[in-house]
Design an enzyme around this catalytic site. Structure first.
Site, PDB file in Angstrom:
ATOM      1  CG  HIS A 104      -1.947   1.096   1.136  1.00  0.00           C
ATOM      2  ND1 HIS A 104      -1.653   2.392   1.469  1.00  0.00           N
ATOM      3  CD2 HIS A 104      -3.236   1.095   0.729  1.00  0.00           C
ATOM      4  CE1 HIS A 104      -2.733   3.144   1.270  1.00  0.00           C
ATOM      5  NE2 HIS A 104      -3.710   2.380   0.827  1.00  0.00           N
ATOM      6  CD  GLU A 176      -5.556   1.289  -3.001  1.00  0.00           C
ATOM      7  OE1 GLU A 176      -6.714   1.013  -2.698  1.00  0.00           O
ATOM      8  OE2 GLU A 176      -4.656   1.464  -2.155  1.00  0.00           O
TER       9      GLU A 176
HETATM   10  P1  PGA Z   1      -9.828   5.729   0.821  1.00  0.00           P
HETATM   11  O1  PGA Z   1      -8.628   4.703   0.979  1.00  0.00           O
HETATM   12  O2  PGA Z   1     -10.996   4.999   0.198  1.00  0.00           O
HETATM   13  O3  PGA Z   1     -10.145   6.183   2.209  1.00  0.00           O
HETATM   14  O4  PGA Z   1      -9.350   6.853  -0.064  1.00  0.00           O
HETATM   15  C1  PGA Z   1      -8.318   3.859  -0.099  1.00  0.00           C
HETATM   16  C2  PGA Z   1      -7.095   3.038   0.159  1.00  0.00           C
HETATM   17  O5  PGA Z   1      -6.101   3.546   0.715  1.00  0.00           O
HETATM   18  O6  PGA Z   1      -7.087   1.855  -0.201  1.00  0.00           O
END
Ligand code: PGA
Length: 256
Positions: A104, A176
């Site tokens: 992540h 992401e």
């Molecule tokens: P968020 O987080 O939906 O709060 O933007 C997404 C993530 O970090 O996977």
């Protein structure tokens, strides 16, 4: 894989009591409304402290309503040993996980996660039969330079190069973009997502388990995101930190 993966990481949120309450509500919802998970693979990634408690609420893997899967937000590549502060993939599986989230952007930025360590962690997850959920995503300045696709392909290739088709088939990739994540992020538009998703699809075809989008997913944009070519699911933070929020997103996904 034909089903859509809809899941959430709770990040560093929820006490044990809150986690159990969330799980109990969701357990009732999934049991009483099987239509919510028709064609959908739901998953939850609690903090490691709450994983075993959440696992206890949902019961044996084969009994979980909607085929729910659980995960951990990170795991070490070694199976055991002197690694203070870490947990291993076998420990995570023992506590109820099926999925290991890897790379992540918050871990890459603040905890020295590198392409090399994401690769070691992917291999560890595969060695133990867990689904690696590899997160990739570019910072704002890379996007502005028009380099988003090569950047995320570099992250994905570095972690996944050389895996057999069979191994790849259990890998989930979440795209992401960093600028879209969290309270200071803004949701990506479909136009901004099409090129990176095309690049991932072109590179990995249908060989990977699923390509997910994450970053400010909410009830307003979920259906549109799921309607995009090459998006097989959603990885959700804030909007699914309550059982009601997660349920609403499952409702939207099952109707989409
Ligand atoms: P968020 O987080 O939906 O709060 O933007 C997404 C993530 O970090 O996977």
């Amino acid at each position: 894989m034909s089903c859509r993966w809809i899941g959430t990481s709770w990040k560093m949120n929820l006490t044990l009591a809150e986690a159990e309450a969330y799980a109990q509500v969701l357990q009732r919802v999934l049991r009483s409304r099987p239509e919510l998970t028709a064609g959908i693979q739901p998953f939850i990634i609690p903090p490691a402290t709450a994983l075993a408690a959440v696992h206890r609420v949902f019961g044996d893997r084969s009994q979980r309503p909607g085929g729910l899967k659980l995960g951990v937000q990170n795991a070490h590549w070694e199976d055991s040993g002197a690694w203070t502060g870490e947990i291993s993939v076998p420990q995570a599986l023992d506590a109820g996980a099926d999925i290991v989230e890897i790379g992540h952007s918050e871990r890459r930025e603040f905890f020295n996660e590198t392409i090399r360590t994401t690769r070691l962690k992917v291999l560890a997850a595969l060695r133990h039969g867990a689904y690696p959920l590899l997160c990739v995503g570019e910072p704002q300045e890379v996007r502005e330079r028009g380099q988003a696709a090569p950047y995320i392909l570099g992250q994905a290739n570095g972690a996944l190069e050389g895996l057999s088709p069979e191994e790849l088939s259990t890998v989930l990739i979440a795209y992401e973009p960093i600028w879209a994540i969290g309270a200071s992020g803004r949701p990506a538009t479909a136009a901004e997502l099409s090129e990176p998703f095309e690049a991932l699809r072109e590179r990995f075809g249908r060989h990977v388990g699923a390509l997910l989008y994450g970053g400010s997913v909410n009830p307003q944009n979920a259906a549109e995101l799921l309607g995009m070519e090459n998006v097989d699911g959603l990885f959700i933070g804030r909007s699914a930190w309550t059982a009601e929020g997660f349920t609403e997103l499952l409702e939207l996904a099952s109707a989409a």
